[in-house]
Design a protein around this motif. Sequence first.
Motif, mmCIF file in Angstrom:
data_model
loop_
_atom_site.group_PDB
_atom_site.id
_atom_site.type_symbol
_atom_site.label_atom_id
_atom_site.label_comp_id
_atom_site.label_asym_id
_atom_site.label_seq_id
_atom_site.Cartn_x
_atom_site.Cartn_y
_atom_site.Cartn_z
ATOM 1 N N ILE A 141 -26.058 -0.031 -34.920
ATOM 2 C CA ILE A 141 -26.710 -1.000 -34.034
ATOM 3 C C ILE A 141 -28.218 -0.771 -34.028
ATOM 4 O O ILE A 141 -29.010 -1.715 -34.149
ATOM 5 C CB ILE A 141 -26.156 -0.883 -32.595
ATOM 6 C CG1 ILE A 141 -24.656 -1.201 -32.552
ATOM 7 C CG2 ILE A 141 -26.933 -1.791 -31.649
ATOM 8 C CD1 ILE A 141 -24.290 -2.608 -32.902
ATOM 9 N N ALA A 142 -28.623 0.490 -33.884
ATOM 10 C CA ALA A 142 -30.048 0.823 -33.866
ATOM 11 C C ALA A 142 -30.717 0.408 -35.169
ATOM 12 O O ALA A 142 -31.823 -0.148 -35.170
ATOM 13 C CB ALA A 142 -30.226 2.320 -33.626
ATOM 14 N N PHE A 143 -30.047 0.675 -36.282
ATOM 15 C CA PHE A 143 -30.596 0.305 -37.590
ATOM 16 C C PHE A 143 -30.796 -1.204 -37.701
ATOM 17 O O PHE A 143 -31.859 -1.684 -38.099
ATOM 18 C CB PHE A 143 -29.663 0.797 -38.695
ATOM 19 C CG PHE A 143 -29.896 0.134 -40.025
ATOM 20 C CD1 PHE A 143 -31.036 0.412 -40.760
ATOM 21 C CD2 PHE A 143 -28.982 -0.773 -40.533
ATOM 22 C CE1 PHE A 143 -31.258 -0.210 -41.986
ATOM 23 C CE2 PHE A 143 -29.193 -1.396 -41.746
ATOM 24 C CZ PHE A 143 -30.339 -1.112 -42.479
ATOM 25 N N LEU A 144 -29.769 -1.956 -37.334
ATOM 26 C CA LEU A 144 -29.838 -3.405 -37.478
ATOM 27 C C LEU A 144 -30.901 -4.016 -36.570
ATOM 28 O O LEU A 144 -31.708 -4.841 -37.002
ATOM 29 C CB LEU A 144 -28.472 -4.024 -37.174
ATOM 30 C CG LEU A 144 -27.371 -3.768 -38.206
ATOM 31 C CD1 LEU A 144 -26.020 -4.224 -37.669
ATOM 32 C CD2 LEU A 144 -27.681 -4.474 -39.516
ATOM 33 N N VAL A 145 -30.897 -3.604 -35.311
ATOM 34 C CA VAL A 145 -31.817 -4.208 -34.346
ATOM 35 C C VAL A 145 -33.261 -3.776 -34.598
ATOM 36 O O VAL A 145 -34.166 -4.612 -34.686
ATOM 37 C CB VAL A 145 -31.398 -3.850 -32.905
ATOM 38 C CG1 VAL A 145 -32.449 -4.340 -31.904
ATOM 39 C CG2 VAL A 145 -30.046 -4.461 -32.577
ATOM 40 N N GLU A 146 -33.484 -2.470 -34.726
ATOM 41 C CA GLU A 146 -34.843 -1.952 -34.796
ATOM 42 C C GLU A 146 -35.458 -2.070 -36.185
ATOM 43 O O GLU A 146 -36.630 -2.431 -36.322
ATOM 44 C CB GLU A 146 -34.871 -0.481 -34.362
ATOM 45 C CG GLU A 146 -34.255 -0.216 -33.006
ATOM 46 C CD GLU A 146 -35.085 -0.747 -31.851
ATOM 47 O OE1 GLU A 146 -36.166 -1.312 -32.098
ATOM 48 O OE2 GLU A 146 -34.641 -0.600 -30.702
ATOM 49 N N GLU A 147 -34.678 -1.734 -37.203
ATOM 50 C CA GLU A 147 -35.244 -1.645 -38.541
ATOM 51 C C GLU A 147 -35.078 -2.931 -39.345
ATOM 52 O O GLU A 147 -36.021 -3.412 -39.963
ATOM 53 C CB GLU A 147 -34.600 -0.473 -39.296
ATOM 54 C CG GLU A 147 -34.641 0.837 -38.539
ATOM 55 C CD GLU A 147 -36.047 1.243 -38.130
ATOM 56 O OE1 GLU A 147 -37.009 0.903 -38.849
ATOM 57 O OE2 GLU A 147 -36.197 1.891 -37.081
ATOM 58 N N LEU A 148 -33.870 -3.468 -39.347
ATOM 59 C CA LEU A 148 -33.626 -4.646 -40.177
ATOM 60 C C LEU A 148 -34.241 -5.901 -39.572
ATOM 61 O O LEU A 148 -34.904 -6.672 -40.266
ATOM 62 C CB LEU A 148 -32.121 -4.835 -40.372
ATOM 63 C CG LEU A 148 -31.733 -5.741 -41.543
ATOM 64 C CD1 LEU A 148 -32.104 -5.098 -42.869
ATOM 65 C CD2 LEU A 148 -30.245 -6.053 -41.517
ATOM 66 N N TYR A 149 -34.025 -6.100 -38.263
ATOM 67 C CA TYR A 149 -34.532 -7.311 -37.618
ATOM 68 C C TYR A 149 -35.784 -7.079 -36.785
ATOM 69 O O TYR A 149 -36.219 -7.969 -36.056
ATOM 70 C CB TYR A 149 -33.426 -7.953 -36.777
ATOM 71 C CG TYR A 149 -32.367 -8.592 -37.647
ATOM 72 C CD1 TYR A 149 -32.593 -9.821 -38.252
ATOM 73 C CD2 TYR A 149 -31.168 -7.942 -37.915
ATOM 74 C CE1 TYR A 149 -31.646 -10.396 -39.084
ATOM 75 C CE2 TYR A 149 -30.210 -8.508 -38.750
ATOM 76 C CZ TYR A 149 -30.455 -9.736 -39.329
ATOM 77 O OH TYR A 149 -29.522 -10.300 -40.164
ATOM 78 N N ARG A 150 -36.355 -5.879 -36.906
ATOM 79 C CA ARG A 150 -37.657 -5.562 -36.288
ATOM 80 C C ARG A 150 -37.684 -5.789 -34.785
ATOM 81 O O ARG A 150 -38.708 -6.126 -34.195
ATOM 82 C CB ARG A 150 -38.780 -6.384 -36.918
ATOM 83 C CG ARG A 150 -39.285 -5.910 -38.267
ATOM 84 C CD ARG A 150 -38.286 -5.982 -39.360
ATOM 85 N NE ARG A 150 -38.915 -5.873 -40.685
ATOM 86 C CZ ARG A 150 -38.232 -5.759 -41.813
ATOM 87 N NH1 ARG A 150 -36.904 -5.726 -41.794
ATOM 88 N NH2 ARG A 150 -38.860 -5.677 -42.961
ATOM 89 N N GLY A 151 -36.525 -5.653 -34.133
ATOM 90 C CA GLY A 151 -36.473 -5.781 -32.689
ATOM 91 C C GLY A 151 -36.718 -7.182 -32.166
ATOM 92 O O GLY A 151 -37.161 -7.354 -31.027
ATOM 93 N N ARG A 152 -36.399 -8.191 -32.983
ATOM 94 C CA ARG A 152 -36.627 -9.578 -32.573
ATOM 95 C C ARG A 152 -35.468 -10.475 -33.006
ATOM 96 O O ARG A 152 -34.782 -10.190 -33.986
ATOM 97 C CB ARG A 152 -37.925 -10.125 -33.189
ATOM 98 C CG ARG A 152 -39.181 -9.446 -32.677
ATOM 99 C CD ARG A 152 -40.428 -10.004 -33.332
ATOM 100 N NE ARG A 152 -41.624 -9.351 -32.837
ATOM 101 C CZ ARG A 152 -42.262 -9.703 -31.734
ATOM 102 N NH1 ARG A 152 -41.819 -10.728 -31.022
ATOM 103 N NH2 ARG A 152 -43.342 -9.056 -31.342
ATOM 104 N N SER A 153 -35.305 -11.555 -32.280
ATOM 105 C CA SER A 153 -34.300 -12.545 -32.657
ATOM 106 C C SER A 153 -34.690 -13.187 -33.978
ATOM 107 O O SER A 153 -35.847 -13.562 -34.184
ATOM 108 C CB SER A 153 -34.190 -13.627 -31.578
ATOM 109 O OG SER A 153 -33.545 -14.782 -32.084
#
Length: 266
Positions: free
Chosen positions: A162-174
């Motif tokens: 979850i942390a990888f996807l939200v923070e790194e892959l999607y840069r913490g944005r919708s």
Amino acid sequence: MGAGTKSDPTKIVVGDIGTSTDDGLSRATRRRLKLVGVTAGIPVVYSTEKMGEGKAALLPLPDEEFQKGSVGDLGPLPDFRVRILPVLGTMPAVFGYTVANHIILKITGYPLEYAQGKARDKMYDGILAFVQSSEEKIVRASPGAPSDIGVGLKVPITTGDIAFLVEELYRGRSVVTGIPTKLVLVRWQKPAAGSTLVRISDGETTEQKSSNLKLRDLVCMTKDEATRHQKEVLQGDKTLADLYGPEVIELVERRQKEAGAYEQYR
């Protein structure tokens, strides 16, 4: 972390890797770590200096390098172009002195306070719960499925994922609007009916039920956007093109390729 393109020694700090920003090498390292469940706890030296107009950047790759073959084969990461990253001669030394200073203080037991890591564990737990609930709804929506089919369903996703996807892959944005708050993860494409459930039984009484969910299946949206996506795409009859413009769809496709490339490290 990386000293390339950095020029301001006052922006160099010692902190937890979970707090590091504006550093490509740090981002790549965090991705690998989060895929194995590590989100914090590693001290690093990094620079908070931001890129800007007139500052150094990746140098262009000469045409003759392309003529030699696939330059991407030499890249340390997928889609990482093999180019020269300008380094100001003094900056690696400043990084090195900072590392040496930290080690000396650590060995001698001298008081040292790290920059605090992102206290986002509760957020990751909440997003994981949303993914779990969403997968259960998809399983229950299968034609002829009993009402309790989703009970005990396991999802092959961790808080590190979850942390990888939200923070790194999607840069913490919708991915839809770029909004950085109230984020969740949800399946992007509607799966074929009955295709998401994996059942393993011992032939007697014990049965394991799990989802076949992959990292590349998930996209980051706000909770309101994800709720609409569930209702109109995953549970409804609308297509992705009905709800989203080509720029959003293209962005998701790029992110999915990145996620697929990094799944090998899980």
